[in-house]
Scaffold this active site. Sequence first.
Site, PDB file in Angstrom:
ATOM      1  N   CYS A 120       0.862  -1.185   0.000  1.00 45.35           N
ATOM      2  CA  CYS A 120       0.000   0.000   0.000  1.00 45.35           C
ATOM      3  C   CYS A 120       0.898   1.234   0.000  1.00 45.35           C
ATOM      4  O   CYS A 120       1.854   1.324   0.766  1.00 45.35           O
ATOM      5  CB  CYS A 120      -0.929  -0.001   1.196  1.00 45.35           C
ATOM      6  SG  CYS A 120      -0.085  -0.027   2.760  1.00 45.35           S
ATOM      7  N   HIS A 210      -3.664  -3.720 -10.404  1.00 47.57           N
ATOM      8  CA  HIS A 210      -4.386  -2.515 -10.792  1.00 47.57           C
ATOM      9  C   HIS A 210      -4.905  -2.633 -12.215  1.00 47.57           C
ATOM     10  O   HIS A 210      -4.202  -3.110 -13.112  1.00 47.57           O
ATOM     11  CB  HIS A 210      -3.472  -1.296 -10.672  1.00 47.57           C
ATOM     12  CG  HIS A 210      -3.101  -0.992  -9.267  1.00 47.57           C
ATOM     13  ND1 HIS A 210      -3.875  -0.207  -8.435  1.00 47.57           N
ATOM     14  CD2 HIS A 210      -2.071  -1.426  -8.506  1.00 47.57           C
ATOM     15  CE1 HIS A 210      -3.305  -0.153  -7.236  1.00 47.57           C
ATOM     16  NE2 HIS A 210      -2.217  -0.895  -7.245  1.00 47.57           N
ATOM     17  N   GLU A 268     -11.155   0.596  -4.670  1.00 46.79           N
ATOM     18  CA  GLU A 268     -10.101  -0.281  -4.178  1.00 46.79           C
ATOM     19  C   GLU A 268     -10.594  -1.681  -3.879  1.00 46.79           C
ATOM     20  O   GLU A 268     -11.689  -1.870  -3.313  1.00 46.79           O
ATOM     21  CB  GLU A 268      -9.490   0.299  -2.905  1.00 46.79           C
ATOM     22  CG  GLU A 268      -8.549   1.466  -3.144  1.00 46.79           C
ATOM     23  CD  GLU A 268      -7.630   1.698  -1.954  1.00 46.79           C
ATOM     24  OE1 GLU A 268      -7.412   2.877  -1.611  1.00 46.79           O
ATOM     25  OE2 GLU A 268      -7.164   0.698  -1.356  1.00 46.79           O
ATOM     26  N   CYS A 277      -5.329   6.533  -3.518  1.00 43.52           N
ATOM     27  CA  CYS A 277      -4.645   5.242  -3.529  1.00 43.52           C
ATOM     28  C   CYS A 277      -3.262   5.461  -4.140  1.00 43.52           C
ATOM     29  O   CYS A 277      -3.146   5.852  -5.298  1.00 43.52           O
ATOM     30  CB  CYS A 277      -5.432   4.217  -4.335  1.00 43.52           C
ATOM     31  SG  CYS A 277      -4.655   2.582  -4.360  1.00 43.52           S
ATOM     32  N   GLY A 280      -2.257   2.913  -6.702  1.00 42.94           N
ATOM     33  CA  GLY A 280      -3.131   3.193  -7.848  1.00 42.94           C
ATOM     34  C   GLY A 280      -2.653   4.382  -8.662  1.00 42.94           C
ATOM     35  O   GLY A 280      -2.695   4.364  -9.891  1.00 42.94           O
TER      36      GLY A 280
HETATM   37  O1  ZDP Z   1      -4.443  -3.913  -3.164  1.00 41.09           O
HETATM   38  C1  ZDP Z   1      -5.333  -3.637  -2.346  1.00 41.09           C
HETATM   39  O2  ZDP Z   1      -6.095  -4.506  -1.871  1.00 41.09           O
HETATM   40  C2  ZDP Z   1      -5.452  -2.209  -1.876  1.00 41.09           C
HETATM   41  N1  ZDP Z   1      -6.786  -1.954  -1.421  1.00 41.09           N
HETATM   42  C3  ZDP Z   1      -4.444  -2.007  -0.802  1.00 41.09           C
HETATM   43  C4  ZDP Z   1      -4.428  -0.619  -0.262  1.00 41.09           C
HETATM   44  C5  ZDP Z   1      -3.788   0.292  -1.237  1.00 41.09           C
HETATM   45  C6  ZDP Z   1      -3.610   1.694  -0.695  1.00 41.09           C
HETATM   46  N2  ZDP Z   1      -4.840   2.423  -0.786  1.00 41.09           N
HETATM   47  C7  ZDP Z   1      -2.546   2.446  -1.452  1.00 41.09           C
HETATM   48  O3  ZDP Z   1      -2.409   3.632  -1.171  1.00 41.09           O
HETATM   49  O4  ZDP Z   1      -1.831   1.867  -2.248  1.00 41.09           O
HETATM   50  C8  ZDP Z   1      -3.240   1.702   0.738  1.00 41.09           C
END
Ligand code: ZDP
Length: 335
Positions: A120, A210, A268, A277, A280
């Site tokens: 993350c 992603h 997400e 994200c 992301g």
């Molecule tokens: O890959 C996933 O399941 C994401 N939901 C993880 C969390 C990603 C996050 N929002 C980010 O900033 O990359 C923390």
Amino acid sequence: MSAMSSALSFPASSLAGARVSRRAPRAPRAARARAATVAAAGDTVRFAKYQGLGNDFVLVDNRDSDVIKMSSERCAALCDRNFGIGADGVIFAMPPGLVQADEDYSMRMYNSDGTEPEMCGNGIRCLANFVAAQDGADPKAYKVGTLAGLIQPEVRADGQVAVDMGEPTLNPPDVPFTEGATSDGAAVRVPVDAGGETWLVTAVSMGNPHCVTFGRQCECDEGGIKVDALDLPSIGPVFEAHPTFPAKTNTEFTEVVSRKYVKMRVWERGAGATLACGTGACATVVAGVLEGRVDRKCTVELPGGPLEIEWRESDNRVIMTGPAELVFAGDVDAA
Ligand code: ZDP
């Protein structure tokens, strides 16, 4: 719901780093299994709530044990915005050694639905500031082991955190994405049917999967998607569990404003619509470059604010820079 005291005990502070190599092996299954939870009734855990552009997390210092202090179910309950603390996830600072011996510490995380992602972006910026606050450390570099490999966040004196997120993974089976590569080994502008329409998507992994789209097949020829007109709660879950993404996926709906500036809305995996994200935003710029839409240095505007992203040509690594701030701290029952 257990008692929580909101005594603020941490000085706000910040941290640092740059990553080693994404190809580092994933954490051995034993290491993950070893981290099973043993919280007993009556145990309390000290936590700090942090946010990075409104993407918010409960952080726990778990470096004194290989055993994660709270179960995934307990973490999901704490993420509830009415009956819990309220957060997009819970992040644990764990002992070093998840990926390699010379780590400073490692990171494990649960999404707000209790599932465990590999990485993350906003979260690792918050974790770096949290650990520095715990240790009363000046801005410094850390080596952090994650399920996606070694990551090294760098905290700057201005409080911003710059993270070397490593190299993107584009080989479709490694994202994982079931459709074939369309250019240079990557799945770029692949037609995917979702919600009764055909969307053009590019599949990128930043350690976690992603699906980046600049719009439906029809729109793509007419200047692309307008994110403010998107019905995210209806189309987001369709992509999250789309059969072409066997590990499920995070989905970034992206509007190009200029070659250096895009607007992005994210749905997400395991958390739904969030205000930002980090992984992301990185995947969005990589996909934008692969589709010839943006430059390698680009601002990604999210509902929670802007992230600066650079996909470096020199070493193929992605650098993400943004804020991470303490909100409050307290204690909570572990079970
Ligand atoms: O890959 C996933 O399941 C994401 N939901 C993880 C969390 C990603 C996050 N929002 C980010 O900033 O990359 C923390």
